[in-house]
Design a protein around this motif. Structure first.
Motif, mmCIF file in Angstrom:
data_model
loop_
_atom_site.group_PDB
_atom_site.id
_atom_site.type_symbol
_atom_site.label_atom_id
_atom_site.label_comp_id
_atom_site.label_asym_id
_atom_site.label_seq_id
_atom_site.Cartn_x
_atom_site.Cartn_y
_atom_site.Cartn_z
ATOM 1 N N GLY A 65 113.145 22.504 100.565
ATOM 2 C CA GLY A 65 113.662 21.204 100.970
ATOM 3 C C GLY A 65 115.148 21.167 101.271
ATOM 4 O O GLY A 65 115.707 20.088 101.507
ATOM 5 N N PHE A 66 115.794 22.339 101.282
ATOM 6 C CA PHE A 66 117.214 22.423 101.593
ATOM 7 C C PHE A 66 117.437 23.409 102.732
ATOM 8 O O PHE A 66 116.608 24.278 102.991
ATOM 9 C CB PHE A 66 118.025 22.831 100.363
ATOM 10 C CG PHE A 66 118.097 21.757 99.318
ATOM 11 C CD1 PHE A 66 119.179 20.893 99.260
ATOM 12 C CD2 PHE A 66 117.053 21.575 98.413
ATOM 13 C CE1 PHE A 66 119.239 19.878 98.313
ATOM 14 C CE2 PHE A 66 117.109 20.565 97.460
ATOM 15 C CZ PHE A 66 118.199 19.708 97.413
ATOM 16 N N VAL A 67 118.568 23.252 103.424
ATOM 17 C CA VAL A 67 118.849 24.075 104.595
ATOM 18 C C VAL A 67 120.029 25.000 104.300
ATOM 19 O O VAL A 67 121.137 24.546 104.016
ATOM 20 C CB VAL A 67 119.176 23.201 105.830
ATOM 21 C CG1 VAL A 67 119.435 24.085 107.043
ATOM 22 C CG2 VAL A 67 118.036 22.232 106.115
ATOM 23 N N TRP A 68 119.778 26.289 104.366
ATOM 24 C CA TRP A 68 120.807 27.304 104.197
ATOM 25 C C TRP A 68 121.225 27.812 105.569
ATOM 26 O O TRP A 68 120.495 27.672 106.543
ATOM 27 C CB TRP A 68 120.280 28.469 103.364
ATOM 28 C CG TRP A 68 119.846 28.078 101.985
ATOM 29 C CD1 TRP A 68 118.675 27.461 101.631
ATOM 30 C CD2 TRP A 68 120.580 28.243 100.776
ATOM 31 N NE1 TRP A 68 118.636 27.236 100.283
ATOM 32 C CE2 TRP A 68 119.791 27.709 99.726
ATOM 33 C CE3 TRP A 68 121.829 28.782 100.471
ATOM 34 C CZ2 TRP A 68 120.213 27.715 98.402
ATOM 35 C CZ3 TRP A 68 122.243 28.796 99.148
ATOM 36 C CH2 TRP A 68 121.447 28.264 98.131
ATOM 37 N N ILE A 69 122.403 28.409 105.638
ATOM 38 C CA ILE A 69 122.835 29.026 106.884
ATOM 39 C C ILE A 69 123.067 30.512 106.632
ATOM 40 O O ILE A 69 123.593 30.896 105.585
ATOM 41 C CB ILE A 69 124.101 28.347 107.458
ATOM 42 C CG1 ILE A 69 124.430 28.904 108.843
ATOM 43 C CG2 ILE A 69 125.289 28.455 106.513
ATOM 44 C CD1 ILE A 69 125.464 28.097 109.601
ATOM 45 N N HIS B 214 119.878 30.072 113.077
ATOM 46 C CA HIS B 214 120.547 30.586 111.879
ATOM 47 C C HIS B 214 120.353 29.675 110.672
ATOM 48 O O HIS B 214 120.762 30.023 109.567
ATOM 49 C CB HIS B 214 122.043 30.761 112.150
ATOM 50 C CG HIS B 214 122.343 31.730 113.248
ATOM 51 N ND1 HIS B 214 121.924 33.044 113.229
ATOM 52 C CD2 HIS B 214 123.016 31.586 114.415
ATOM 53 C CE1 HIS B 214 122.339 33.657 114.323
ATOM 54 N NE2 HIS B 214 123.001 32.798 115.055
ATOM 55 N N PHE B 215 119.738 28.503 110.874
ATOM 56 C CA PHE B 215 119.471 27.598 109.766
ATOM 57 C C PHE B 215 118.118 27.951 109.150
ATOM 58 O O PHE B 215 117.131 28.135 109.868
ATOM 59 C CB PHE B 215 119.454 26.142 110.238
ATOM 60 C CG PHE B 215 120.747 25.697 110.880
ATOM 61 C CD1 PHE B 215 121.946 26.304 110.569
ATOM 62 C CD2 PHE B 215 120.748 24.656 111.802
ATOM 63 C CE1 PHE B 215 123.131 25.896 111.149
ATOM 64 C CE2 PHE B 215 121.934 24.236 112.384
ATOM 65 C CZ PHE B 215 123.124 24.858 112.064
ATOM 66 N N GLN B 216 118.064 28.032 107.822
ATOM 67 C CA GLN B 216 116.852 28.454 107.130
ATOM 68 C C GLN B 216 116.480 27.431 106.066
ATOM 69 O O GLN B 216 117.255 27.200 105.136
ATOM 70 C CB GLN B 216 117.086 29.829 106.485
ATOM 71 C CG GLN B 216 117.566 30.878 107.465
ATOM 72 C CD GLN B 216 118.291 32.039 106.804
ATOM 73 O OE1 GLN B 216 118.662 31.980 105.640
ATOM 74 N NE2 GLN B 216 118.502 33.099 107.558
ATOM 75 N N GLU B 217 115.312 26.815 106.204
ATOM 76 C CA GLU B 217 114.877 25.820 105.224
ATOM 77 C C GLU B 217 114.151 26.488 104.067
ATOM 78 O O GLU B 217 113.296 27.360 104.264
ATOM 79 C CB GLU B 217 113.961 24.795 105.881
ATOM 80 C CG GLU B 217 113.501 23.704 104.920
ATOM 81 C CD GLU B 217 112.562 22.706 105.559
ATOM 82 O OE1 GLU B 217 111.843 22.014 104.805
ATOM 83 O OE2 GLU B 217 112.527 22.623 106.803
ATOM 84 N N GLN B 218 114.516 26.092 102.851
ATOM 85 C CA GLN B 218 113.851 26.607 101.661
ATOM 86 C C GLN B 218 113.886 25.552 100.572
ATOM 87 O O GLN B 218 114.948 25.015 100.247
ATOM 88 C CB GLN B 218 114.538 27.886 101.176
ATOM 89 C CG GLN B 218 113.828 28.572 100.020
ATOM 90 C CD GLN B 218 114.526 29.858 99.611
ATOM 91 O OE1 GLN B 218 115.737 29.889 99.441
ATOM 92 N NE2 GLN B 218 113.759 30.921 99.466
#
Length: 229
Positions: free
Chosen positions: A123-127, A117-121
């Protein structure tokens, strides 16, 4: 409880990943009503150095001695800055507590791979919305879940590898609230960390945000810490 009875006059609250200072909304009004000065840090989550600097700015705003409260990644931050002479005690909430030279990756790696469920974009990690529900706060209302998802503060990927340069829990009194139903920071890891530092530990049947789902239990721990530092 009167603040005059305590050496602690202020409470500084430090948040973790995907949150901001408002994650302490269930406990701030009570602490204010009891006479404490309360500051909720707004961590940028861009680097460990930046988060330490944000917490230092919060310390500079208060008068007298304080208690540092750190949730999740916020535990990493208060472990770094907790040696400040104004800090008399440390309260950890479902938190990461490194020793000197350890990173978040070091602490988490033996407990499995990161959630899908963690998504990198950039250089940052969204959930994801589903991740908020399944990983972070399955025990909160749909409204609270939606608010957390909409207002999330994504952490920099660099935070995973940042290493602690000091461990304030070796010199300061510490308390730990262990979230027994946490799917973000494994309860077994929380137990290991709280035992390693010899913290007085309180277990609640909470997901990753005990200050929202079990605010009275968290308040009781903070009160106890404030009167026993």
């Amino acid at each position: 409880m009167s603040k005059v009875e305590n050496k602690i006059k202020a409470i500084v609250l430090v948040h973790g990943f995907w949150a901001d200072g408002s994650c302490y909304r269930e406990i701030i009004p009570t602490l204010l009503a009891e006479g404490y000065e309360v500051v909720a840090v707004q961590n940028p989550l861009t680097s460990l150095v930046d988060d330490i600097a944000a917490t230092k700015r919060a310390l500079d705003r208060i008068e007298g001695n304080c208690l540092l409260v750190g949730h999740s990644w916020g535990g990493f931050v208060i472990t770094e800055i907790g040696n400040d002479e104004r800090v008399l005690g440390l309260v950890y909430l479902a938190a990461l507590v490194p020793d000197t030279g350890e990173s978040m990756m070091d602490l988490m790696s033996k407990y499995g791979a990161p959630s899908p469920h963690f998504q990198e974009q950039n250089g940052f990690v969204w959930i994801s919305r589903k991740g908020v529900e399944e990983v972070l706060v399955h025990d909160l209302s749909e409204v609270d879940q939606a608010l957390l998802y909409a207002a999330q503060t994504p952490p920099s990927v660099s935070l995973m590898a940042a290493k602690a340069s000091s461990a304030a829990w070796k010199q300061k009194a510490s308390w730990y609230v262990l979230a027994a139903e946490d799917k973000a920071v494994p309860p077994n890891l929380q137990h290991e960390l709280s035992q390693r530092m010899g913290a007085e530990t309180t277990v609640v049947k909470s997901s990753h945000f005990p200050m929202i789902s079990y605010p009275q239990d968290v308040l009781n721990v903070i009160r106890k810490a404030a009167t026993n530092c």
